[in-house]
Design an enzyme around this catalytic site. Structure first.
Site, mmCIF file in Angstrom:
data_model
loop_
_atom_site.group_PDB
_atom_site.id
_atom_site.type_symbol
_atom_site.label_atom_id
_atom_site.label_comp_id
_atom_site.label_asym_id
_atom_site.label_seq_id
_atom_site.Cartn_x
_atom_site.Cartn_y
_atom_site.Cartn_z
ATOM 1 C CG ASP A 1 -1.925 -1.083 1.234
ATOM 2 O OD1 ASP A 1 -2.257 -1.577 0.142
ATOM 3 O OD2 ASP A 1 -2.374 -1.459 2.327
HETATM 4 N N1 URA Z 1 -1.313 -5.976 3.778
HETATM 5 C C1 URA Z 1 -1.795 -4.718 3.797
HETATM 6 O O1 URA Z 1 -2.836 -4.471 4.399
HETATM 7 N N2 URA Z 1 -1.107 -3.765 3.148
HETATM 8 C C2 URA Z 1 0.046 -3.999 2.505
HETATM 9 O O2 URA Z 1 0.625 -3.083 1.953
HETATM 10 C C3 URA Z 1 0.541 -5.307 2.487
HETATM 11 C C4 URA Z 1 -0.170 -6.275 3.131
#
Ligand code: URA
Length: 238
Positions: free
Chosen positions: A101
């Site tokens: 993310d």
């Molecule tokens: N899980 C998440 O919620 N975000 C990420 O970036 C990776 C795994």
């Protein structure tokens, strides 16, 4: 023998979708003949011209990046935000292996090797990913056990993660939890904690398969060694 559009895309001149368009538009010659059929199989000895230019096999590149916050894990962003590709100095069309993310930090691999990326992301390979999450509140034993029994998200029962409570900070009412998962669904870790009642304030990926961040600073990257690449290819035999 490989599909013509795949070979063109792997030469690095364009994407697979654009390669298909070029074929259909009659811009591709194989051994002198125009080929417009998608999926035509070619071998390494065939001479392939795209727009009258010969293509050659692009060398493979592999990077391990310590992704900072505030960078998107795509090759291009429609809002013009900084992407992980902007952080790496190369003229090769590399792309991220899986996704983190915008606000997640940590270990991200990038390559132009589709098979390598596929081995690490294919659900059947169950490659382990270790995340460290800072949560609002102090997680209870009960919530940890619920997580460990495998929560259901979007009607899919996730496999049981390993979960370790690493630190409790009573004054800020937060805690640090390490979680190891084998799937790679969108926002998976955040959604798993949400499911048992906790908000993730910070998230960092510390490990993927045998790769770790070691001493890489945020925003820094290194090339993988040939040995590391072949260890990934060994997943095939798993
Ligand atoms: N899980 C998440 O919620 N975000 C990420 O970036 C990776 C795994």
């Amino acid at each position: 023998m490989e599909r013509l559009q795949k070979v063109i895309a792997e030469s690095g001149i364009t994407s697979r979708r654009k390669a298909e368009e070029l074929i259909v538009d009659g811009k591709v010659r194989v051994n002198g003949e125009i080929v417009t059929t998608l999926g035509t199989k070619v071998s390494s000895s065939d001479e392939i011209l795209v727009n009258n230019k010969m293509i050659s096999k692009e060398s493979k590149e592999y990077y391990l990046l310590n992704k900072p916050r505030g960078v998107v894990t795509t090759t291009k962003d429609d809002k013009n935000r900084k992407t992980v590709i902007d952080l790496i100095k190369t003229n090769t069309r590399i792309y991220p292996v899986g996704r983190l993310d915008y606000d997640t930090t940590g270990l991200l691999l990038l390559t132009n090797d589709g098979e390598f990326a596929n081995l690490l992301t294919h659900p059947s390979k169950k490659v382990e990913k270790v995340y460290v999450a800072k949560l609002r509140g102090i997680i209870t034993r009960e919530a940890i056990n619920k997580l460990k029994s495998g929560v259901v998200i979007d009607n899919i029962k996730l496999s049981s993660p390993r979960v370790k409570l690493k630190k409790i900070n009573k004054s800020s009412n937060t805690c640090i939890v390490e979680i190891t998962i084998t799937e790679g669904k969108n926002h998976q870790v955040k959604n798993m904690f949400k499911e048992v009642g906790y908000e993730v304030l910070k998230l960092k990926r510390e490990k993927l398969y045998f790769f770790t961040l070691d001493n890489l600073k945020s925003g820094d990257y290194r090339k993988l060694t040939p040995k590391e690449v072949s260890r990934v290819y060994n997943i095939k035999n798993k």
